[in-house]
Design a protein around this motif. Structure first.
Motif, PDB file in Angstrom:
ATOM      1  N   LEU A 140      13.071 -45.421  46.582  1.00  0.00           N
ATOM      2  CA  LEU A 140      13.046 -44.227  47.429  1.00  0.00           C
ATOM      3  C   LEU A 140      11.783 -43.411  47.164  1.00  0.00           C
ATOM      4  O   LEU A 140      11.208 -42.808  48.073  1.00  0.00           O
ATOM      5  N   GLN A 141      11.344 -43.401  45.908  1.00  0.00           N
ATOM      6  CA  GLN A 141      10.103 -42.705  45.570  1.00  0.00           C
ATOM      7  C   GLN A 141       8.925 -43.340  46.306  1.00  0.00           C
ATOM      8  O   GLN A 141       8.034 -42.634  46.804  1.00  0.00           O
ATOM      9  N   LEU A 142       8.915 -44.666  46.401  1.00  0.00           N
ATOM     10  CA  LEU A 142       7.846 -45.357  47.119  1.00  0.00           C
ATOM     11  C   LEU A 142       7.899 -45.056  48.615  1.00  0.00           C
ATOM     12  O   LEU A 142       6.861 -44.955  49.272  1.00  0.00           O
ATOM     13  N   VAL A 143       9.113 -44.919  49.155  1.00  0.00           N
ATOM     14  CA  VAL A 143       9.273 -44.560  50.571  1.00  0.00           C
ATOM     15  C   VAL A 143       8.635 -43.207  50.838  1.00  0.00           C
ATOM     16  O   VAL A 143       7.889 -43.022  51.813  1.00  0.00           O
ATOM     17  N   ILE A 144       8.906 -42.245  49.960  1.00  0.00           N
ATOM     18  CA  ILE A 144       8.335 -40.903  50.117  1.00  0.00           C
ATOM     19  C   ILE A 144       6.821 -40.948  49.967  1.00  0.00           C
ATOM     20  O   ILE A 144       6.082 -40.281  50.694  1.00  0.00           O
ATOM     21  N   HIS A 145       6.362 -41.762  49.029  1.00  0.00           N
ATOM     22  CA  HIS A 145       4.913 -41.891  48.838  1.00  0.00           C
ATOM     23  C   HIS A 145       4.261 -42.480  50.087  1.00  0.00           C
ATOM     24  O   HIS A 145       3.184 -42.046  50.506  1.00  0.00           O
ATOM     25  N   SER A 179       0.421 -38.785  53.534  1.00  0.00           N
ATOM     26  CA  SER A 179       0.203 -38.306  54.901  1.00  0.00           C
ATOM     27  C   SER A 179      -1.037 -37.428  54.981  1.00  0.00           C
ATOM     28  O   SER A 179      -1.145 -36.412  54.285  1.00  0.00           O
ATOM     29  N   ALA A 180      -1.958 -37.803  55.844  1.00  0.00           N
ATOM     30  CA  ALA A 180      -3.183 -37.015  56.024  1.00  0.00           C
ATOM     31  C   ALA A 180      -2.853 -35.639  56.593  1.00  0.00           C
ATOM     32  O   ALA A 180      -3.480 -34.639  56.252  1.00  0.00           O
ATOM     33  N   SER A 181      -1.826 -35.580  57.445  1.00  0.00           N
ATOM     34  CA  SER A 181      -1.468 -34.311  58.080  1.00  0.00           C
ATOM     35  C   SER A 181      -0.841 -33.326  57.098  1.00  0.00           C
ATOM     36  O   SER A 181      -0.860 -32.107  57.322  1.00  0.00           O
ATOM     37  N   LEU A 182      -0.284 -33.841  56.002  1.00  0.00           N
ATOM     38  CA  LEU A 182       0.364 -32.966  55.026  1.00  0.00           C
ATOM     39  C   LEU A 182      -0.492 -32.721  53.785  1.00  0.00           C
ATOM     40  O   LEU A 182      -0.194 -31.809  53.006  1.00  0.00           O
ATOM     41  N   SER A 183      -1.511 -33.533  53.587  1.00  0.00           N
ATOM     42  CA  SER A 183      -2.328 -33.412  52.374  1.00  0.00           C
ATOM     43  C   SER A 183      -2.966 -32.034  52.260  1.00  0.00           C
ATOM     44  O   SER A 183      -3.068 -31.468  51.161  1.00  0.00           O
ATOM     45  N   GLU A 240       6.273 -22.204  57.875  1.00  0.00           N
ATOM     46  CA  GLU A 240       7.345 -22.828  58.641  1.00  0.00           C
ATOM     47  C   GLU A 240       7.379 -24.337  58.397  1.00  0.00           C
ATOM     48  O   GLU A 240       8.455 -24.935  58.288  1.00  0.00           O
ATOM     49  N   LEU A 241       6.196 -24.935  58.289  1.00  0.00           N
ATOM     50  CA  LEU A 241       6.124 -26.373  58.025  1.00  0.00           C
ATOM     51  C   LEU A 241       6.671 -26.688  56.634  1.00  0.00           C
ATOM     52  O   LEU A 241       7.353 -27.709  56.446  1.00  0.00           O
ATOM     53  N   LEU A 242       6.386 -25.827  55.653  1.00  0.00           N
ATOM     54  CA  LEU A 242       6.908 -26.027  54.304  1.00  0.00           C
ATOM     55  C   LEU A 242       8.437 -26.038  54.311  1.00  0.00           C
ATOM     56  O   LEU A 242       9.071 -26.833  53.604  1.00  0.00           O
ATOM     57  N   GLY A 264       6.175 -37.350  63.206  1.00  0.00           N
ATOM     58  CA  GLY A 264       5.458 -38.531  62.725  1.00  0.00           C
ATOM     59  C   GLY A 264       5.869 -38.898  61.318  1.00  0.00           C
ATOM     60  O   GLY A 264       6.079 -40.089  61.011  1.00  0.00           O
ATOM     61  N   VAL A 265       6.009 -37.897  60.437  1.00  0.00           N
ATOM     62  CA  VAL A 265       6.429 -38.141  59.051  1.00  0.00           C
ATOM     63  C   VAL A 265       7.845 -38.707  59.019  1.00  0.00           C
ATOM     64  O   VAL A 265       8.137 -39.653  58.286  1.00  0.00           O
ATOM     65  N   ARG A 266       8.739 -38.126  59.840  1.00  0.00           N
ATOM     66  CA  ARG A 266      10.106 -38.625  59.887  1.00  0.00           C
ATOM     67  C   ARG A 266      10.131 -40.089  60.333  1.00  0.00           C
ATOM     68  O   ARG A 266      10.842 -40.923  59.750  1.00  0.00           O
TER      69      ARG A 266
END
Length: 331
Positions: free
Chosen positions: A158-163, A169-173, A255-257, A305-307
């Motif tokens: 699951l940790q790898l899935v999140i990674h 994710s470039a959009s979240l970095s 809001e994104l956080l 996109g992240v979802r």
């Protein structure tokens, strides 16, 4: 007391501890650290070993979990835990060893030799049902070269899935970078910390410290975000009163956080379930399907996109989990 509470052997040399024991029982002669290390603890270890071996010899099937890591002193260790059902049909979990890994190379050949030697020392090599491992290539290759069934740790997968979907994710970095800067500013500046505490007192907010994340632990990023959200008003007020605050979170980013925290909390709850000593492989299917269902029901602006990336990674890493054999499960 030393073993149960994980205290250093030097506790018997501490003045306060010695005075306490002398007060409780003046006739007691305190043992030395050397006596503890060379006599008492080895005797206790041998007694415990015999008890554990007595349990293992009655068990037909034993599963193992392995964990290999490097200490802060750069020493390598492997921990091995046995899981089995005893004669009373109770689930038992016994930490067999945490043994130094002395080989220079962590290649598959050295690792499987180490594992086999350890299993032989406990006389369980012919009764192992399945071994749970992490996803490291060398561990996987080592066990592939053996006759043992093995599968990766669900929490690590699951940790790898999140990674795959969040931490890369470039959009979240960018937003993670801003969060780290904000937290770092308050953690490394005494003046900023004082201003934040004053803002917390003014607003009646809990006087909690901000949390800095660690890149190797995804849940630390969740804890960082959750603490920032808790302290949003105090951080905003303090930042308005401080000079040199080069980066601030915008209303859109706040809001994104909130949405990111909601997504990561799904995985956090699953990880908490998996941290229980009573968890079994039978919970893999309901846990993974529950995560997938929660994600499919989410409609969070800015995170579509992240979802979708999370869902794709989950379905790839756990494909056919309901029909594949244990030895083939989510490889």
């Amino acid at each position: 007391m030393i073993c149960v509470d994980n205290q250093p052997l030097s506790v018997v040399e501490n003045k306060g501890f010695r005075k306490l024991i002398a007060f409780l029982e003046p006739r007691y002669s305190m043992v030395s650290r050397k006596f503890l290390a060379n006599t008492l603890i080895p005797e206790m270890y041998q007694t415990t070993c015999e008890k554990v071996k007595g349990l293992l010899v009655q068990t037909e099937y034993i599963s193992l979990t392995l964990d290999m890591w490097t200490s802060s002193a750069k020493d390598d260790f492997m921990g091995i835990t046995a899981h089995f059902i005893d004669s009373e049909y109770e689930a038992c979990h016994v930490a067999l060893e945490v043994r130094p890994f002395l080989e220079v190379s962590h290649n598959a050949e050295n690792i499987i030799h180490f594992i086999l030697e350890l299993c032989e020392s406990w006389n369980i090599e012919d009764r192992i049902f399945v071994i749970v491992r992490d996803n490291a290539r060398n561990i996987t290759a080592a066990l592939n070269s053996s006759t043992y069934q093995h599968l990766p740790c669900l929490a690590h997968t699951l940790q790898l899935v999140i990674h795959d979907a969040v931490l890369k994710s470039a959009s979240l970095s960018n937003i993670f970078s801003v969060c780290r800067w904000v937290v770092g500013h308050y953690k490394h500046s005494t003046a900023a910390t004082k201003v934040l505490k004053k803002a917390q007192a003014t607003l009646g907010v809990k006087q909690h410290r901000l949390v800095q994340d660690e890149t190797t632990r995804w849940n630390s990023s969740l804890h960082m975000i959750q603490r920032l959200l808790e302290q949003k008003q105090a951080v905003t007020l303090a930042s308005s009163q401080l000079a040199g605050v080069n980066e601030e979170l915008t209303s859109t980013q706040w809001e994104l956080l909130k949405n990111i925290a909601e997504v990561l909390e799904i995985f956090n709850q699953a990880t908490l379930v998996l941290s229980s000593s009573s968890v079994t492989i039978s919970e893999v299917i309901p846990i993974v399907n529950s995560i997938i269902k929660h994600l499919e029901d989410l409609n969070l602006p800015g995170l579509t996109g992240v979802r979708n990336d999370l869902l794709a990674s989950l379905k790839l890493r756990f494909k056919e989990m309901e029909t594949r054999k244990v030895s083939e499960l989510y490889n």
